[in-house]
Motif scaffolding. Structure first.
Motif, mmCIF file in Angstrom:
data_model
loop_
_atom_site.group_PDB
_atom_site.id
_atom_site.type_symbol
_atom_site.label_atom_id
_atom_site.label_comp_id
_atom_site.label_asym_id
_atom_site.label_seq_id
_atom_site.Cartn_x
_atom_site.Cartn_y
_atom_site.Cartn_z
ATOM 1 N N VAL A 248 73.892 -21.297 38.933
ATOM 2 C CA VAL A 248 73.407 -20.236 39.656
ATOM 3 C C VAL A 248 71.940 -20.046 39.517
ATOM 4 O O VAL A 248 71.507 -20.462 38.546
ATOM 5 N N ALA A 249 71.274 -19.467 40.494
ATOM 6 C CA ALA A 249 69.758 -19.009 40.262
ATOM 7 C C ALA A 249 69.724 -17.593 41.103
ATOM 8 O O ALA A 249 70.075 -17.459 42.148
ATOM 9 N N ARG B 240 75.895 -9.666 33.806
ATOM 10 C CA ARG B 240 74.392 -9.850 33.373
ATOM 11 C C ARG B 240 74.183 -8.721 32.234
ATOM 12 O O ARG B 240 75.137 -7.771 32.177
ATOM 13 N N VAL B 241 73.132 -8.788 31.476
ATOM 14 C CA VAL B 241 73.033 -7.940 30.502
ATOM 15 C C VAL B 241 71.387 -7.793 30.614
ATOM 16 O O VAL B 241 70.549 -8.522 31.099
ATOM 17 N N PRO B 242 70.647 -6.557 30.079
ATOM 18 C CA PRO B 242 69.469 -6.259 30.223
ATOM 19 C C PRO B 242 68.722 -7.187 29.263
ATOM 20 O O PRO B 242 69.419 -7.604 28.099
ATOM 21 N N GLY B 243 67.439 -7.707 29.740
ATOM 22 C CA GLY B 243 66.827 -8.698 28.901
ATOM 23 C C GLY B 243 66.298 -7.973 27.464
ATOM 24 O O GLY B 243 66.410 -8.855 26.488
ATOM 25 N N TYR C 182 71.381 -13.391 33.401
ATOM 26 C CA TYR C 182 72.634 -13.786 34.149
ATOM 27 C C TYR C 182 73.344 -14.978 33.603
ATOM 28 O O TYR C 182 72.969 -16.019 33.002
ATOM 29 N N PHE C 183 74.579 -15.067 33.748
ATOM 30 C CA PHE C 183 75.379 -15.997 33.322
ATOM 31 C C PHE C 183 77.063 -15.808 33.933
ATOM 32 O O PHE C 183 77.223 -14.653 34.242
ATOM 33 N N VAL D 41 70.625 -17.607 32.828
ATOM 34 C CA VAL D 41 69.189 -17.706 33.654
ATOM 35 C C VAL D 41 68.636 -16.201 33.793
ATOM 36 O O VAL D 41 69.652 -15.237 33.572
ATOM 37 N N TYR D 42 67.629 -16.462 33.635
ATOM 38 C CA TYR D 42 66.630 -15.624 34.093
ATOM 39 C C TYR D 42 66.309 -15.532 35.693
ATOM 40 O O TYR D 42 66.621 -16.441 36.155
#
Length: 595
Positions: free
Chosen positions: A355-356, A327-330, A317-318, A592-593
């Motif tokens: 953000v978290a 977001r994009v898939p890890g 996420y960002f 962030v993750y």
């Protein structure tokens, strides 16, 4: 042709090589017993060399001691690690009365291991003493020098320590962690407790014994074990090894005879997770046996729930250039464009600076652009932002709230850096009416918390603490007190300890596994660097990371196969395993993750 030949020298003296200079971690070292009629200095040097050997019981080292000293010497109680190994100096000369020789050992400490094999960084000076006496070792032979006052424990150099020992995570259950419903107690609430075992001294058996002995003193107040009190291996069992099918049978003593099936599987899960972290282990199944040899329970590795806290796909996420949370898939995300997250943060209806995302990836907490308001919003379509959970009265934007952090139990943590009212806050399940100010031991008015990062298990917290021009990484234990009159649980942070003692200016930090963190910082007079550290303050070997320019934020997943994320001069970048840094989004911020 003769010009290319080599020959062995037949003259010249012998030159000793310091044990601490050995660079090859795969080399095994075997100690030599004392020579007949050796001088006192030769006995001291031989003993110190024997301490660096791979002898599991220090049998050869004991031969340098008097019989009484060999019986009373307990090398397992303490290991002192020095930068370059111990330097020995004689304190006096042998005298006519023959009442012995004294030697002093000196050096600079790096760390120590206690009786539980727990690592503790230490930069103080070391000074130890040895005393030797002439004793009779065999009838009819001259008396020999032997050590009758050895050092307390083992004293070795740092390179020898890295060659002999390996770090292993043993696992216990977080206090008050919710059950994951798997029936075996496996998965979400397991907490890694790192210790060191000797590589060549049956590390599998040693790891099992360490798990049975319980958590280290530092972590003990935050975790619990499924093993009964005084549980241990059955009498007479000296070594364990898996069979051809990678099944490990663990015979237990009578303390575990009355354990039920559900608890037994929790015990087996602790062992399987701990052995999984052991590089030399190939265990795929654990059988626990009662004291009479009957099978208690069986647990296979493929039945374990991975101790990650995000369900399904874990996303990165960002914020994009327009302030939308995307977001994009890890995994396998190299060619995917960022997708806007549902809900008010994805729509960017209010500017946020950090953000978290919760571990279940259903909610996100964000701090307003001015740093004075903390919000929690659902990541579903048509959700509203709502009122802030809390406001900071800080006047400067550089103050206010840190980036928030979720633990795996659904609680939200954040620090308010208001100079007039600094505080660490936790919101139970991310709710405003469950706000609690958390007491942090060992902090005073001169300390300022610059960043907060919770471990996924909720048992430990990483804090960047600024004081006197330095920003240090400290790890604290999260304790939960159930004695409140209204039935609530009071939380506190205890026993802060340094996790990157060589760094004096840490910029960013993220948990990167059960006991590992990735940090951005610099040593005194050095340049910024990115490295892995263990939460006990030790440094994993072979974990060098490529550099990056002016990193301000970094994030890692509990899944160690996912790439690192960072925010630098190049925008949002990621570091896949075995590759170089790759660009994700030039004008993005706050990568962030979940967590």
């Amino acid at each position: 042709m003769l010009a290319g030949c080599a020959s062995m020298p037949d003259s010249g003296g012998l030159e000793s090589v310091e044990a601490s200079q050995r660079p090859d971690s795969q080399v095994r070292v075997f100690a030599l017993p004392p020579r007949d009629n050796a001088e006192a200095v030769g006995i001291v040097d031989g003993f110190l060399e024997a301490l660096t050997s791979d002898d599991p019981t220090y049998a050869v080292a004991r031969k340098y001691l008097t019989p009484k000293a060999a019986k009373n010497w307990h090398p397992e109680r303490q290991t002192i690690v020095l930068t370059d190994g111990p330097l020995r100096s004689p304190m006096d000369r042998a005298n006519s009365d023959g009442d012995g020789r004294n030697f002093v050992l000196t050096g600079t400490r790096v760390a120590s291991l206690d009786s539980q094999r727990a690592y503790q960084p230490d930069s103080s000076s070391y000074r130890g003493r040895l005393h030797l006496s002439l004793v009779e070792t065999a009838k009819g032979k001259p008396k020999q020098w032997r050590i009758d006052v050895p050092p307390g424990g083992v004293v070795i150099g740092q390179s020898d320590f890295q060659r002999i020992y390996q770090s292993v995570n043993k696992y216990y259950y977080a206090v008050d962690a919710p059950s994951d419903g798997s029936g075996g107690g496996t998965g979400k609430q397991l907490v890694a407790d790192p210790v060191f075992v000797r590589k060549w001294a049956d590390p599998l058996t040693e790891t099992v014994k360490e798990v049975l002995e319980g958590p280290t003193r530092w972590l003990n107040q935050a975790v619990t074990t499924a093993f009964p009190l005084k549980a241990g291996l059955r009498a007479g069992v000296k070594s364990l090894s898996p069979d051809d099918a990678n099944k490990l049978k663990v015979p237990l003593n009578k303390s575990a005879d009355t354990v039920g099936s559900a608890q037994c599987k929790k015990m087996a899960a602790q062992l399987l997770y701990s052995l999984r972290d052991l590089s030399s282990s190939s265990v795929e199944e654990v059988d626990l046996e009662r004291s009479d040899g009957r099978l208690m329970c069986t647990l296979k590795a493929d039945a374990l729930v991975a101790p990650g806290y995000s369900e399904g796909t874990e996303y990165q996420y960002f914020f994009d250039s327009k302030g939308h949370l995307v977001r994009v898939p890890g995994k396998n995300s190299s060619h995917q464009d960022p997708a806007q997250v549902a809900g008010p943060l994805g729509e960017g209806e209010r500017g946020m600076r950090s953000v978290a995302v919760s571990h279940d990836q259903e909610r996100a907490a964000a701090v307003s652009a001015d740093g004075r308001s903390l919000f929690v919003a659902s990541m579903v379509t048509n959700a509203s932002l709502g009122d802030a959970l809390v406001h900071s009265h800080a006047k400067a934007e550089k103050d206010g709230f840190t980036t928030p952090s979720w633990d795996g139990q659904g609680d939200l943590w954040v620090a308010d850096r208001d100079p007039k009212n600094p505080r660490l806050l936790v919101f139970g399940q991310g709710q405003a009416d469950r706000m609690q100010e958390v007491r942090v031991d060992q902090l005073d008015e001169k300390d300022r918390i610059e960043a907060v990062k919770m471990s996924a298990d909720g048992a430990r917290i990483a804090l960047l603490v600024h004081r006197d021009g330095k920003t240090l990484l400290k790890i604290g234990r999260v304790e939960r007190d159930h004695g409140m009159a209204d039935g609530t649980i009071e939380l506190s942070v205890a026993d802060l300890r340094l996790a990157a003692p060589e760094m004096e200016d840490v910029t960013a930090v993220s948990w990167a596994g059960g006991s590992r963190l990735v940090v951005v910082g610099r040593e005194s007079g050095g340049l910024q660097q990115i490295r892995y550290v263990q939460c006990d303050g030790s440094a994993p070997t072979g974990q060098a990371l490529p550099g990056l320019t002016r990193v301000t934020e970094i994030s890692a997943s509990s899944d160690t196969e996912l790439p690192l994320l960072a925010h630098s001069d190049d925008g949002i970048v990621r570091l896949p395993a075995g590759a170089a840094w790759q660009s994700v989004l030039k004008n993005g911020t706050a990568p962030v993750y979940p967590g």
